[in-house]
Design an enzyme around this catalytic site. Structure first.
Site, PDB file in Angstrom:
ATOM      1  N   ASN A   1      -0.891  49.936-115.019  1.00 29.05           N
ATOM      2  CA  ASN A   1      -2.110  50.224-115.764  1.00 29.05           C
ATOM      3  C   ASN A   1      -1.690  50.260-117.228  1.00 29.05           C
ATOM      4  O   ASN A   1      -1.109  51.236-117.683  1.00 29.05           O
ATOM      5  CB  ASN A   1      -2.701  51.560-115.313  1.00 29.05           C
ATOM      6  CG  ASN A   1      -3.891  51.977-116.158  1.00 29.05           C
ATOM      7  OD1 ASN A   1      -4.425  51.185-116.935  1.00 29.05           O
ATOM      8  ND2 ASN A   1      -4.311  53.227-116.009  1.00 29.05           N
TER       9      ASN A   1
ATOM     10  N   LYS B   1      -3.480  50.363-119.809  1.00 26.39           N
ATOM     11  CA  LYS B   1      -4.367  51.163-120.666  1.00 26.39           C
ATOM     12  C   LYS B   1      -4.701  50.385-121.944  1.00 26.39           C
ATOM     13  O   LYS B   1      -4.828  49.180-121.886  1.00 26.39           O
ATOM     14  CB  LYS B   1      -3.736  52.533-120.953  1.00 26.39           C
ATOM     15  CG  LYS B   1      -3.294  53.217-119.656  1.00 26.39           C
ATOM     16  CD  LYS B   1      -2.985  54.682-119.809  1.00 26.39           C
ATOM     17  CE  LYS B   1      -2.591  55.238-118.443  1.00 26.39           C
ATOM     18  NZ  LYS B   1      -2.434  56.693-118.463  1.00 26.39           N
TER      19      LYS B   1
ATOM     20  N   HIS C   1     -10.858  55.879-113.470  1.00 26.75           N
ATOM     21  CA  HIS C   1      -9.636  56.514-113.972  1.00 26.75           C
ATOM     22  C   HIS C   1     -10.015  57.819-114.684  1.00 26.75           C
ATOM     23  O   HIS C   1     -11.072  57.897-115.307  1.00 26.75           O
ATOM     24  CB  HIS C   1      -8.906  55.565-114.930  1.00 26.75           C
ATOM     25  CG  HIS C   1      -7.540  56.045-115.292  1.00 26.75           C
ATOM     26  ND1 HIS C   1      -7.346  57.041-116.237  1.00 26.75           N
ATOM     27  CD2 HIS C   1      -6.320  55.731-114.818  1.00 26.75           C
ATOM     28  CE1 HIS C   1      -6.051  57.281-116.321  1.00 26.75           C
ATOM     29  NE2 HIS C   1      -5.402  56.513-115.478  1.00 26.75           N
TER      30      HIS C   1
ATOM     31  N   GLU D   1      -9.126  59.052-117.377  1.00 32.78           N
ATOM     32  CA  GLU D   1      -9.399  58.885-118.811  1.00 32.78           C
ATOM     33  C   GLU D   1     -10.825  58.399-119.030  1.00 32.78           C
ATOM     34  O   GLU D   1     -11.496  58.804-119.984  1.00 32.78           O
ATOM     35  CB  GLU D   1      -8.366  57.922-119.427  1.00 32.78           C
ATOM     36  CG  GLU D   1      -7.001  58.601-119.540  1.00 32.78           C
ATOM     37  CD  GLU D   1      -5.807  57.667-119.459  1.00 32.78           C
ATOM     38  OE1 GLU D   1      -5.971  56.439-119.620  1.00 32.78           O
ATOM     39  OE2 GLU D   1      -4.692  58.171-119.228  1.00 32.78           O
TER      40      GLU D   1
ATOM     41  N   GLU E   1      -4.275  60.428-108.590  1.00 39.68           N
ATOM     42  CA  GLU E   1      -3.568  60.693-109.837  1.00 39.68           C
ATOM     43  C   GLU E   1      -3.907  62.095-110.349  1.00 39.68           C
ATOM     44  O   GLU E   1      -4.949  62.292-110.982  1.00 39.68           O
ATOM     45  CB  GLU E   1      -3.984  59.674-110.906  1.00 39.68           C
ATOM     46  CG  GLU E   1      -3.656  58.239-110.544  1.00 39.68           C
ATOM     47  CD  GLU E   1      -3.586  57.372-111.780  1.00 39.68           C
ATOM     48  OE1 GLU E   1      -2.530  56.772-111.997  1.00 39.68           O
ATOM     49  OE2 GLU E   1      -4.557  57.318-112.545  1.00 39.68           O
TER      50      GLU E   1
ATOM     51  N   GLY F   1       0.915  60.681-117.858  1.00 36.68           N
ATOM     52  CA  GLY F   1       1.430  60.565-119.225  1.00 36.68           C
ATOM     53  C   GLY F   1       2.181  61.784-119.710  1.00 36.68           C
ATOM     54  O   GLY F   1       2.464  61.915-120.895  1.00 36.68           O
TER      55      GLY F   1
ATOM     56  N   SER G   1       3.148  59.628-114.017  1.00 37.61           N
ATOM     57  CA  SER G   1       4.562  59.667-114.402  1.00 37.61           C
ATOM     58  C   SER G   1       5.506  59.074-113.344  1.00 37.61           C
ATOM     59  O   SER G   1       6.625  59.558-113.160  1.00 37.61           O
ATOM     60  CB  SER G   1       4.981  61.087-114.780  1.00 37.61           C
ATOM     61  OG  SER G   1       4.210  61.553-115.885  1.00 37.61           O
TER      62      SER G   1
ATOM     63  N   GLY H   1       2.708  54.325-118.282  1.00 37.67           N
ATOM     64  CA  GLY H   1       3.756  54.095-119.280  1.00 37.67           C
ATOM     65  C   GLY H   1       4.878  53.161-118.837  1.00 37.67           C
ATOM     66  O   GLY H   1       5.253  52.236-119.577  1.00 37.67           O
TER      67      GLY H   1
END
Ligand code: PGA
Length: 250
Positions: A10, A12, A95, A97, A167, A173, A213, A235
């Site tokens: 992902n 982002k 998601h 976010e 998640e 993150g 993570s 990430g």
């Protein structure tokens, strides 16, 4: 039937189109693993060049969002037909976010899930609790609600082909991964919820990812758990380390 692992990046809001193509070229040779479905979730503007760069490889491309209408006056939105025509196979929906910053509700996610399925795009439907909810002991209640509303009017046959990404928000993150036991407990709970909504056969087929993570050091342990069928990786999907995550079993 054993479930095939699915490991999705992902990206982002990272990577310009030219950076995206360069990253695909770097990752291509590193993400070859016939035991795993490999997916790159990329920003909308990167979809066309990334699909082109992934031609002839084992990499499928996901969008990070999609609107639930066919077309029309929805400035700034992207329709399922646009994604299909561009070669997209998966779409990340709901998601945390998007739920948090863009106020997407469970009902919105459900509309998007149904639309994606109608157009033959596989939804990767995200769910996950906040730290506060975990501390209040309502993790599973909250996630069961997200899953149940997200899957309204989805048939068992459609659900079987879907992907759910668990998640925990506190692990995204932050470098603070859920332990493999914590992740397994919730993924098992989600599978149990699917069995209640549908039946055991559907629960046995649907793929449930863990995200938050995930890195080259913890992927193998997480993916070894019985109910964890791969990962949604933020990430670490932007780095050569993503190759190590995809090849966790090599
Ligand atoms: P992270 O993000 O791997 O950077 O924690 C995961 C995600 O948000 O999908």
């Amino acid at each position: 039937m054993a479930r095939k692992k699915i490991i999705a990046g992902n990206w982002k809001m990272n990577m310009t189109p030219s950076e995206a193509v360069a990253l695909v070229e770097t990752l291509k040779p590193l993400v070859q693993n016939e035991d795993v479905d490999v997916v790159f979730g990329v920003p909308a503007i990167d979809i066309v060049p990334v699909v082109e760069a992934c031609k002839g490889t084992n990499i499928a491309v996901a969008a990070e969002n999609m609107y639930f209408e066919e077309s029309g006056a929805y400035t700034g939105e992207i329709s399922p037909k646009m994604l299909v025509d561009a070669g997209v196979k998966y779409v990340i929906l709901g998601h945390s976010e998007r739920r948090d910053y863009f106020k997407e509700t469970d009902a919105d996610v459900n509309k998007k899930v149904l639309k994606a399925i109608e157009h033959g795009i596989t939804p990767i439907m995200c769910c996950g609790e906040s730290l506060e909810q975990r501390e209040q002991g309502i993790t599973m209640d909250f996630i069961r609600q997200q899953v149940k509303i997200g899957l309204q009017n989805v048939t068992a046959d459609q659900a079987k082909k879907m992907v759910i990404a668990y998640e925990p928000i506190w692990a995204i993150g932050t470098g603070k991964t859920a332990t493999s036991e914590q992740a397994e407990e919730v993924c098992k709970g989600i599978r149990q919820c699917i069995a209640e909504i549908y039946d055991d056969a559907t629960a046995a087929e649907i793929r449930i990812q863990y995200g938050g993570s995930v890195n080259a050091g913890n992927a193998a342990e997480l993916f070894a758990m019985e109910d964890i069928d791969g990962g949604l990786v933020g990430g670490a999907s932007l780095k050569p380390d993503f190759g190590k995550i995809v090849c966790y079993n090599k």
